[in-house]
Structures are given as C-alpha cells and as structure tokens.
Design a protein around this motif. Structure first.
Motif, mmCIF file in Angstrom:
data_model
loop_
_atom_site.group_PDB
_atom_site.id
_atom_site.type_symbol
_atom_site.label_atom_id
_atom_site.label_comp_id
_atom_site.label_asym_id
_atom_site.label_seq_id
_atom_site.Cartn_x
_atom_site.Cartn_y
_atom_site.Cartn_z
ATOM 1 N N GLY A 86 0.785 -1.227 0.000
ATOM 2 C CA GLY A 86 0.000 0.000 0.000
ATOM 3 C C GLY A 86 0.810 1.267 0.000
ATOM 4 N N LYS A 87 2.139 1.154 -0.134
ATOM 5 C CA LYS A 87 2.969 2.358 -0.150
ATOM 6 C C LYS A 87 4.275 2.094 -0.883
ATOM 7 N N VAL A 88 4.870 3.177 -1.408
ATOM 8 C CA VAL A 88 6.148 3.088 -2.114
ATOM 9 C C VAL A 88 6.959 4.340 -1.806
ATOM 10 N N THR A 89 8.252 4.169 -1.570
ATOM 11 C CA THR A 89 9.137 5.310 -1.372
ATOM 12 C C THR A 89 10.346 5.191 -2.291
ATOM 13 N N ARG A 90 11.024 6.314 -2.472
ATOM 14 C CA ARG A 90 12.257 6.269 -3.265
ATOM 15 C C ARG A 90 13.286 5.375 -2.583
ATOM 16 N N LYS A 91 13.306 5.397 -1.249
ATOM 17 C CA LYS A 91 14.267 4.568 -0.521
ATOM 18 C C LYS A 91 14.058 3.085 -0.801
ATOM 19 N N ASP A 92 12.793 2.686 -0.989
ATOM 20 C CA ASP A 92 12.506 1.282 -1.306
ATOM 21 C C ASP A 92 13.259 0.856 -2.558
ATOM 22 N N ILE A 93 13.234 1.701 -3.568
ATOM 23 C CA ILE A 93 13.883 1.376 -4.838
ATOM 24 C C ILE A 93 15.393 1.486 -4.703
ATOM 25 N N MET A 94 15.855 2.515 -4.013
ATOM 26 C CA MET A 94 17.299 2.727 -3.845
ATOM 27 C C MET A 94 17.957 1.578 -3.104
ATOM 28 N N SER A 95 17.326 1.122 -2.010
ATOM 29 C CA SER A 95 17.936 0.061 -1.207
ATOM 30 C C SER A 95 17.838 -1.293 -1.880
ATOM 31 N N ARG A 96 16.747 -1.541 -2.613
ATOM 32 C CA ARG A 96 16.560 -2.847 -3.269
ATOM 33 C C ARG A 96 17.498 -3.016 -4.452
ATOM 34 N N PHE A 97 17.719 -1.926 -5.220
ATOM 35 C CA PHE A 97 18.489 -2.053 -6.459
ATOM 36 C C PHE A 97 19.802 -1.282 -6.446
ATOM 37 N N ASP A 98 20.120 -0.630 -5.324
ATOM 38 C CA ASP A 98 21.371 0.120 -5.199
ATOM 39 C C ASP A 98 21.505 1.162 -6.321
ATOM 40 N N VAL A 99 20.461 1.956 -6.492
ATOM 41 C CA VAL A 99 20.478 3.028 -7.490
ATOM 42 C C VAL A 99 20.406 4.370 -6.774
ATOM 43 N N SER A 100 20.691 5.436 -7.502
ATOM 44 C CA SER A 100 20.695 6.774 -6.927
ATOM 45 C C SER A 100 19.274 7.281 -6.709
ATOM 46 N N SER A 101 19.183 8.355 -5.942
ATOM 47 C CA SER A 101 17.883 8.973 -5.705
ATOM 48 C C SER A 101 17.262 9.458 -7.004
ATOM 49 N N ALA A 102 18.102 9.991 -7.886
ATOM 50 C CA ALA A 102 17.596 10.485 -9.171
ATOM 51 C C ALA A 102 17.034 9.347 -10.017
ATOM 52 N N ALA A 103 17.732 8.204 -10.003
ATOM 53 C CA ALA A 103 17.256 7.050 -10.779
ATOM 54 C C ALA A 103 15.935 6.527 -10.218
ATOM 55 N N ALA A 104 15.829 6.501 -8.889
ATOM 56 C CA ALA A 104 14.591 6.041 -8.265
ATOM 57 C C ALA A 104 13.431 6.976 -8.609
ATOM 58 N N THR A 105 13.714 8.258 -8.641
ATOM 59 C CA THR A 105 12.686 9.236 -9.008
ATOM 60 C C THR A 105 12.228 9.015 -10.439
ATOM 61 N N ARG A 106 13.172 8.737 -11.329
ATOM 62 C CA ARG A 106 12.804 8.481 -12.732
ATOM 63 C C ARG A 106 11.918 7.242 -12.850
ATOM 64 N N ASP A 107 12.230 6.217 -12.067
ATOM 65 C CA ASP A 107 11.412 4.995 -12.115
ATOM 66 C C ASP A 107 9.990 5.271 -11.621
#
Length: 294
Positions: free
Chosen positions: A28-49
C-alpha cells in the motif's frame, strides 16, 4: 489506463517497475528509498522509475505529502503481469532472488517439514541442465541403502517434500527420488542419457489426466458451499489436469478421498475424487499415494 511501452523499457528498469507495483499492490505504499535500497540506485534514478510508473499508470499511486511517500489509490489495477508464485514467495521469504532476504516485510508464513540439501539439489539441477546422469547413494524404504545411476529430468515440490523425477538404471524405469534421502550425489559429466532415459520417454510425465473433484458428499450444505467457494468450483466441481506422475501427490496433499464410494471419514477430508474408479483403472503408479482404504 495507459500501458507501459515494454519495447522501450530495459530489463533492469522493468524489474524496478515491477518492484514498485508489488509494493503498491501488497504493502500500500512506495518510497524512493525502497527502490534505492533494493536495487542500489541513486535517488535520481529512483525518481525516474517512479515517474515512469506514474506516467504509465497515473491512477495506481499518489503522493501523500503528510506521510511523505506514495500510497496506493482505490483505483489501483495491476499494470504488469506479476507472477503469483513469486509474489507469494516474497510474502513468505522476503525480497531477493537467491540470497536469504533480511527485510522486515514478511506477512505470510510457509509451513514445511523439511528443506532439501542445497548441495544435493544443485547437483540434480546441474544434471538436468546439462543432461547428464548422476551416481547416487540412496536410502529406499524397500531396499535400504544402495548405489545406483539415475538420469533426472525434473525437480518437483509437491507441497510436502522435494523430489526428482528420474530414470533409474537399477530398476529400468522412471521413478521418484526424495532429495533428502540422497546420501551422496556425483555428476557423471562424461556420460549421456540414452534415448529411453530422457524426459520425453517418461510416459507418466508426458501424459496428463483430468481429475474431477467435488466437496465431500458427507458435508452439510453450508460446509459444501464453503469448500466450493474455497476451490473456485463451477457447478459444484473443480477440474484439474495433472501429469500422471503427480496424481497421487496432489490428491494426498489435498486429502482428497480417492475411494469410488467416498467412504473415508475425518474432519480433514473435505474433498472427493468423483472419477476415482476411472483413475484407479488407469493403474497410474503414483495413485497408490492417494488417500484410500488400501
């Protein structure tokens, strides 16, 4: 709702978009940190996703400034073809492909009596992948400990245990081998299975039968309705096509009364195999594992 132009999305980004959808769908929720920590990508990349996902599915998630993360909307609809098996595995084991997940998010629990030895399992898997025989030391319920050469073609988890389907040169037939009864396994890399030892020659594996399963006739109307709802029965019947080699395992794991006249008793017996006599007449080897009076 728009669709993600999959032809323009890289494999790695598609995995990240699927992760976003999984989180939205199941947490029920998603954060940029979720993507960053799971895939080791930057904040900018997570924002693009996140932007790419929202562009493709604008009604699925919305930013909540109070909680400072995206939340699932009431209009959410799955955009990507998520795998039910993988989603359920994640709910029980956490995120990750092969490493043991260490996340706190685990809201489902899987009950198992045993797990197969990874060294043995890996040897079998390599043999199947490379189409090679294995020399095993195996503990059988009928003949004790013995050495034999087998040619495996499939691994099966029947819900109770892991076993391999393989041609047994000692007995000259295809059979099932429980992985946790294997004492040792050695890949015979210089040998090749003969034509009669490969999966396509395993008739009980290549041929299927249809099982007609109904709520047990001894159940009252309320119990019968509950069982029919649980198994998604249509007109009071659940049809399941299954390989002959797996018939007995499936009926056993579901506690399906496999007697022609539905005579088994017990509160755990909720189902009956309507075409039990027909299946019994086929003389399928695995059927001996089905619940019966024998």
């Amino acid at each position: 709702m728009q669709k993600v132009p999959l032809s323009r999305v890289t494999g790695q980004q598609l995995e990240r978009l699927a992760h976003i959808e999984f989180l939205a769908y199941f947490t029920g929720k998603v954060t940029r940190k979720d993507i960053m920590s799971r895939f080791d990508v930057s904040s900018a990349a997570a924002t693009r996703d996140l932007t790419a996902y929202i562009d493709a599915a604008p009604d699925n998630i919305a930013y909540d400034p109070r909680q400072k993360h995206y939340v699932t909307t009431n209009e959410f609809r799955c955009l990507l073809p998520l795998s039910a098996d993988k989603c359920l595995s994640t709910l029980t084991s956490g995120f990750g492909d092969v490493m043991d997940g260490g996340e706190e998010f685990r809201c489902a629990h899987h009950i198992a009596l045993e797990r197969p030895d990874l060294d043995v399992t890996a040897t079998f898997s390599r043999a199947i992948s490379r189409r090679k025989p294995i020399k095993v030391e195996y503990v059988s319920m009928t003949s004790g400990v013995s050495a034999r050469i087998i040619c495996p073609h499939s691994l099966i988890n029947n819900g109770l245990r892991w076993h391999a389907r393989a041609y047994d040169r000692k007995r000259g037939k295809f059979s099932d081998f429980v992985l946790n009864r294997v004492l040792s396994a050695k890949l015979l890399s210089k040998e090749t299975p003969r034509p009669n030892e490969i999966g396509s020659a395993d008739i009980d594996w290549t041929e299927e039968v249809e099982l007609l399963i109904r709520a047990h006739p001894r159940l009252n109307s309320d119990s019968r309705r509950a069982v029919e709802q649980e198994f998604g029965m249509q007109d009071g019947c659940f049809k399941k096509r299954v390989r002959k080699a797996q018939v007995g395992y499936l009926l056993n794991s579901w506690n399906v009364d496999s007697t022609p006249n539905a005579v088994l008793k017990g509160r755990h017996i909720l189902l009956h195999l309507e075409n039990a006599q027909e299946i019994k007449n086929m003389e399928i080897e695995s059927f001996k594992l089905a619940p019966s009076l024998d």
